[in-house]
Design a protein around this motif. Sequence first.
Motif, mmCIF file in Angstrom:
data_model
loop_
_atom_site.group_PDB
_atom_site.id
_atom_site.type_symbol
_atom_site.label_atom_id
_atom_site.label_comp_id
_atom_site.label_asym_id
_atom_site.label_seq_id
_atom_site.Cartn_x
_atom_site.Cartn_y
_atom_site.Cartn_z
ATOM 1 N N LYS A 195 59.644 14.914 -16.155
ATOM 2 C CA LYS A 195 60.048 13.773 -15.088
ATOM 3 C C LYS A 195 59.629 12.491 -15.598
ATOM 4 O O LYS A 195 60.664 11.251 -15.447
ATOM 5 C CB LYS A 195 59.181 13.903 -13.759
ATOM 6 C CG LYS A 195 59.672 15.383 -13.152
ATOM 7 C CD LYS A 195 58.854 15.545 -11.782
ATOM 8 C CE LYS A 195 58.943 16.891 -11.279
ATOM 9 N NZ LYS A 195 60.453 17.331 -10.971
ATOM 10 N N GLN A 253 62.396 9.415 -16.061
ATOM 11 C CA GLN A 253 62.493 8.240 -15.397
ATOM 12 C C GLN A 253 62.009 6.911 -16.289
ATOM 13 O O GLN A 253 61.778 5.972 -15.561
ATOM 14 C CB GLN A 253 61.201 8.459 -14.258
ATOM 15 C CG GLN A 253 61.950 9.559 -13.239
ATOM 16 C CD GLN A 253 61.124 9.586 -12.055
ATOM 17 O OE1 GLN A 253 60.930 8.721 -10.968
ATOM 18 N NE2 GLN A 253 60.561 10.876 -11.818
ATOM 19 N N SER A 257 53.519 20.105 -3.476
ATOM 20 C CA SER A 257 54.389 19.030 -3.660
ATOM 21 C C SER A 257 53.975 17.711 -4.476
ATOM 22 O O SER A 257 54.701 16.771 -4.403
ATOM 23 C CB SER A 257 54.700 18.672 -2.180
ATOM 24 O OG SER A 257 53.636 17.971 -1.503
ATOM 25 N N TYR A 268 52.366 23.416 -8.051
ATOM 26 C CA TYR A 268 53.648 23.988 -8.391
ATOM 27 C C TYR A 268 53.285 25.079 -9.208
ATOM 28 O O TYR A 268 54.097 26.226 -9.078
ATOM 29 C CB TYR A 268 54.433 22.718 -8.862
ATOM 30 C CG TYR A 268 55.808 23.417 -9.254
ATOM 31 C CD1 TYR A 268 56.635 24.059 -8.555
ATOM 32 C CD2 TYR A 268 56.206 23.292 -10.412
ATOM 33 C CE1 TYR A 268 57.946 24.319 -8.441
ATOM 34 C CE2 TYR A 268 57.724 23.906 -10.880
ATOM 35 C CZ TYR A 268 58.337 24.324 -9.570
ATOM 36 O OH TYR A 268 59.653 24.841 -10.111
ATOM 37 N N GLU A 326 61.116 23.103 -14.020
ATOM 38 C CA GLU A 326 61.092 21.522 -13.625
ATOM 39 C C GLU A 326 62.578 21.041 -12.966
ATOM 40 O O GLU A 326 62.433 20.657 -11.982
ATOM 41 C CB GLU A 326 61.089 20.740 -15.049
ATOM 42 C CG GLU A 326 60.792 19.229 -14.570
ATOM 43 C CD GLU A 326 62.170 18.596 -14.194
ATOM 44 O OE1 GLU A 326 62.032 17.399 -13.706
ATOM 45 O OE2 GLU A 326 63.187 18.866 -14.795
ATOM 46 N N THR A 327 63.488 21.787 -13.468
ATOM 47 C CA THR A 327 65.079 21.632 -12.751
ATOM 48 C C THR A 327 64.698 22.147 -11.226
ATOM 49 O O THR A 327 65.446 21.648 -10.289
ATOM 50 C CB THR A 327 65.931 22.359 -13.567
ATOM 51 O OG1 THR A 327 65.938 21.727 -14.720
ATOM 52 C CG2 THR A 327 67.550 22.126 -12.790
ATOM 53 N N GLN A 382 62.121 22.318 -9.374
ATOM 54 C CA GLN A 382 61.001 21.897 -8.642
ATOM 55 C C GLN A 382 61.167 21.180 -7.411
ATOM 56 O O GLN A 382 60.694 21.568 -6.199
ATOM 57 C CB GLN A 382 60.096 21.028 -9.661
ATOM 58 C CG GLN A 382 58.788 20.792 -8.950
ATOM 59 C CD GLN A 382 57.803 20.022 -9.843
ATOM 60 O OE1 GLN A 382 58.211 19.807 -11.076
ATOM 61 N NE2 GLN A 382 56.616 19.820 -9.519
ATOM 62 N N LYS A 383 62.438 20.362 -7.587
ATOM 63 C CA LYS A 383 62.574 19.357 -6.152
ATOM 64 C C LYS A 383 63.150 20.140 -5.091
ATOM 65 O O LYS A 383 62.760 20.363 -3.868
ATOM 66 C CB LYS A 383 63.764 18.383 -6.642
ATOM 67 C CG LYS A 383 63.723 17.506 -5.364
ATOM 68 C CD LYS A 383 65.052 16.584 -5.823
ATOM 69 C CE LYS A 383 64.961 15.646 -4.678
ATOM 70 N NZ LYS A 383 65.562 16.192 -3.396
ATOM 71 N N VAL A 428 60.034 22.175 -3.655
ATOM 72 C CA VAL A 428 59.012 21.230 -2.871
ATOM 73 C C VAL A 428 60.070 20.760 -1.677
ATOM 74 O O VAL A 428 59.356 20.770 -0.513
ATOM 75 C CB VAL A 428 58.899 19.961 -3.896
ATOM 76 C CG1 VAL A 428 58.446 18.992 -2.736
ATOM 77 C CG2 VAL A 428 57.865 20.337 -4.898
ATOM 78 N N ASP A 429 61.049 20.660 -1.348
ATOM 79 C CA ASP A 429 61.676 20.317 -0.364
ATOM 80 C C ASP A 429 61.792 21.284 0.666
ATOM 81 O O ASP A 429 61.557 21.030 1.849
ATOM 82 C CB ASP A 429 63.320 19.986 -0.546
ATOM 83 C CG ASP A 429 63.459 18.630 -1.327
ATOM 84 O OD1 ASP A 429 62.516 17.676 -1.310
ATOM 85 O OD2 ASP A 429 64.673 18.402 -1.740
#
Length: 335
Positions: free
Chosen positions: A89, A93, A162, A168, A320-321, A323-324, A327-328
């Motif tokens: 990440k 970024q 999260s 995670y 990693e892809t 993960q979001k 988490v959501d």
Amino acid sequence: MKVTRLVLALLALCVVAPWQPAKAADVICYNCPPEWADWASMLKAIKTDLGYDIPHDNKNSGQALAQILAEKSNPVGDIGYFGVTFGMKAKAQDALDAYKPANWDQVPAGLKDADGYWTTIHSGTLGLFVNKDALGGKPVPACWKDLLKPDYKGMVGYLDPSSAAVGYVGAVAVNLALGGSQSNFDPALAFFKDLRKNEPIVPKQTSYARVVSGEIPILFDYDFNAYRAKYAEKGNFEFVIPCEGSVIFPYVVGLVKNAPDKDKAKKVIDYLLSDKGQAIWTNAYLRPARPIELPDAVKNKFLPDSDYARAKSVNWGDMETAQKAFVDRYLSEVR
């Protein structure tokens, strides 16, 4: 009288402007906590061998990345230490500068960014770090599903998935062990919903001391922390690789973009992958990133290889892809 006035003036100046240290830290490493992965020994060795002061920093991976991004226009940190998914990440970024440290070529391809934006320095196997004395006579759990039993109410802890990388990783381990996949986190979410009935403890920071004290009798954590407690602390501690299976997870470092002390930071990263640096990690029960065998004196303190056969390597790029989305769902369905 003049001398008296001078002394009084100097005293007043000291009150108004307290003494400041002549030298600030040489290198700032975000997320280098002394109670995690024995960073305390590593930072002490760096001070001895390189002469650099690096202050302890009790963040987790998500907090470290958040601070680096917040300071992007005026960087303060020099090095970021992350679970590998957060290293990915950070690169995505634009928070890191590429740097291929000494011995980079000896790190396997799957454990480093091809352009040098992050490099693994060590890895650990996730499982259960157990304070046996704090179980009140209850058996050491052998499986993930054991943690759902009412006997362990208020005894189980896991870091916030999260925010913390290890949180995670725990979710990934549970999910895969219970039949999930990158595209299906239903098993992990169902597990955490059921575990909520047992009133789990969910901190954001590394909680080694809380397990040692007995405040958290059972923690989702890595083998290296459990072995450190077992062989260095007073008390009875165990590491368990759950019967359903678990995962191996790499930890990485990256050079903060436009780091204020870039040259010193590069030397520190070189040191982490040096023969001596990698040996320090093995002495702390971590698997080195370079293909270095664990000393027999260390290896003999690990669980048998038959137990480690239950711990799998996974494609952390895929995780990693995913993960979001996980988490959501965790935030909306569990927390």
